[in-house]
Design a protein around this motif. Sequence first.
Motif, short mmCIF file in Angstrom:
data_model
loop_
_atom_site.label_atom_id
_atom_site.label_comp_id
_atom_site.label_asym_id
_atom_site.label_seq_id
_atom_site.Cartn_x
_atom_site.Cartn_y
_atom_site.Cartn_z
N ARG A 77 0.82 -1.21 0.00
CA ARG A 77 0.00 0.00 0.00
C ARG A 77 0.86 1.26 0.00
NH1 ARG A 77 -4.86 1.64 0.40
NH2 ARG A 77 -6.04 -0.13 1.10
N HIS A 78 1.94 1.27 0.78
CA HIS A 78 2.79 2.46 0.86
C HIS A 78 4.02 2.39 -0.05
CE1 HIS A 78 0.57 2.62 4.74
NE2 HIS A 78 0.39 3.85 4.29
N GLY A 79 4.21 1.26 -0.72
CA GLY A 79 5.31 1.14 -1.66
C GLY A 79 6.67 1.01 -1.01
N LEU A 80 6.74 0.34 0.13
CA LEU A 80 8.01 0.17 0.85
C LEU A 80 8.35 -1.30 0.99
CD1 LEU A 80 7.31 2.68 3.75
CD2 LEU A 80 8.68 3.09 1.72
N ALA A 81 9.63 -1.60 0.97
CA ALA A 81 10.09 -2.97 1.20
C ALA A 81 11.38 -2.90 2.01
CB ALA A 81 10.34 -3.68 -0.13
N ARG A 82 11.51 -3.84 2.94
CA ARG A 82 12.73 -3.96 3.75
C ARG A 82 13.13 -5.43 3.75
NH1 ARG A 82 9.12 -1.31 6.33
NH2 ARG A 82 9.29 0.91 6.66
N ALA A 83 14.42 -5.67 3.71
CA ALA A 83 14.90 -7.05 3.74
C ALA A 83 16.24 -7.11 4.46
CB ALA A 83 15.05 -7.59 2.32
N LYS A 84 16.47 -8.25 5.09
CA LYS A 84 17.74 -8.53 5.75
C LYS A 84 18.10 -9.97 5.40
CE LYS A 84 17.86 -9.35 10.16
NZ LYS A 84 17.81 -9.25 11.61
N PHE A 85 19.29 -10.14 4.83
CA PHE A 85 19.70 -11.47 4.42
C PHE A 85 21.22 -11.56 4.35
CE2 PHE A 85 18.74 -8.82 0.80
CZ PHE A 85 19.80 -9.00 -0.07
N GLU A 86 21.73 -12.77 4.19
CA GLU A 86 23.17 -13.01 4.05
C GLU A 86 23.47 -13.42 2.63
OE1 GLU A 86 24.55 -16.04 6.69
OE2 GLU A 86 24.38 -14.77 8.45
N VAL A 87 24.56 -12.89 2.10
CA VAL A 87 25.06 -13.31 0.80
C VAL A 87 26.38 -14.02 1.06
CG1 VAL A 87 25.86 -12.56 -1.47
CG2 VAL A 87 23.92 -11.41 -0.40
N ARG A 88 26.48 -15.24 0.53
CA ARG A 88 27.68 -16.06 0.77
C ARG A 88 28.48 -16.22 -0.52
NH1 ARG A 88 25.36 -20.66 4.88
NH2 ARG A 88 24.77 -19.16 6.46
N GLY A 89 29.75 -16.14 -0.37
CA GLY A 89 30.68 -16.36 -1.48
C GLY A 89 31.68 -17.43 -1.13
N ASP A 90 32.72 -17.56 -1.94
CA ASP A 90 33.74 -18.59 -1.71
C ASP A 90 34.54 -18.35 -0.44
OD1 ASP A 90 32.98 -19.74 -4.08
OD2 ASP A 90 34.57 -18.79 -5.25
N SER A 91 34.81 -17.08 -0.13
CA SER A 91 35.72 -16.82 0.98
C SER A 91 35.10 -15.95 2.08
CB SER A 91 36.99 -16.14 0.46
OG SER A 91 36.67 -14.92 -0.16
N GLY A 92 33.78 -15.75 2.08
CA GLY A 92 33.21 -14.93 3.14
C GLY A 92 31.70 -14.80 3.05
N VAL A 93 31.18 -14.08 4.05
CA VAL A 93 29.74 -13.85 4.16
C VAL A 93 29.51 -12.37 4.40
CG1 VAL A 93 27.68 -14.36 5.53
CG2 VAL A 93 29.36 -16.14 5.14
N VAL A 94 28.49 -11.81 3.76
CA VAL A 94 28.13 -10.41 3.95
C VAL A 94 26.69 -10.34 4.41
CG1 VAL A 94 27.80 -8.20 2.79
CG2 VAL A 94 29.72 -9.62 2.19
N HIS A 95 26.42 -9.58 5.47
CA HIS A 95 25.06 -9.34 5.93
C HIS A 95 24.53 -8.10 5.22
CE1 HIS A 95 25.28 -12.26 9.21
NE2 HIS A 95 26.55 -11.86 9.33
N VAL A 96 23.41 -8.24 4.54
CA VAL A 96 22.83 -7.15 3.77
C VAL A 96 21.54 -6.70 4.45
CG1 VAL A 96 21.90 -6.45 1.53
CG2 VAL A 96 23.79 -8.07 1.64
N VAL A 97 21.44 -5.40 4.69
CA VAL A 97 20.21 -4.80 5.19
C VAL A 97 19.82 -3.76 4.15
CG1 VAL A 97 19.14 -3.48 7.03
CG2 VAL A 97 20.92 -5.14 7.57
N MET A 98 18.65 -3.91 3.55
CA MET A 98 18.27 -3.02 2.45
C MET A 98 16.84 -2.53 2.60
SD MET A 98 17.35 -5.47 -0.72
CE MET A 98 15.98 -4.48 -1.19
#
Length: 154
Positions: A77-98
């Motif tokens: 209704r207000h056109g907003l989205a929030r997400a929190k997730f982890e992106v994993r690669g070969d040598s590490g992990v990044v926490h994404v808050v968007m």
Amino acid sequence: MAATSSLKPKLIAGAWSAVGGAGIYQVYRHTRDFEAQTPCVVDAVKVLASSSTARAMLGSGDLSIARWARSSVVDHRHGLARAKFEVRGDSGVVHVVMGARRQAKAQEAFQESLEDEEDEEDLKGWRRYFYRPWEIKQQASAWLARRRGGGGPP
């Protein structure tokens, strides 16, 4: 009496199994549809893939979203989205808050379409009260007031 006492634990176990099964299915659907239901998650992963700083932390291989460390809230209704997730690669992990916001023109068009739907809405019977529960309260209050002789609200 003995038959009902041996049946009671089975009924309780069956009820808890049904609740647990429903919960497991809900978690499965949420994890399966996370990328499709949350806008801009795929775009965020593409930005990470093209960033040299992120690549230095994650490695040069394929990036993937972790299965369990994810949550999202989408307010259409207000056109907003929030997400929190982890992106994993070969040598590490990044926490994404968007966070994402629908563009102004698209939000205006969405609001107009909602108003058009509300104008066209012609609910009859119990569906009307399901979508507008305050109306049944008003009608019940007026009916009770008339029964008491007070006249009730207009």
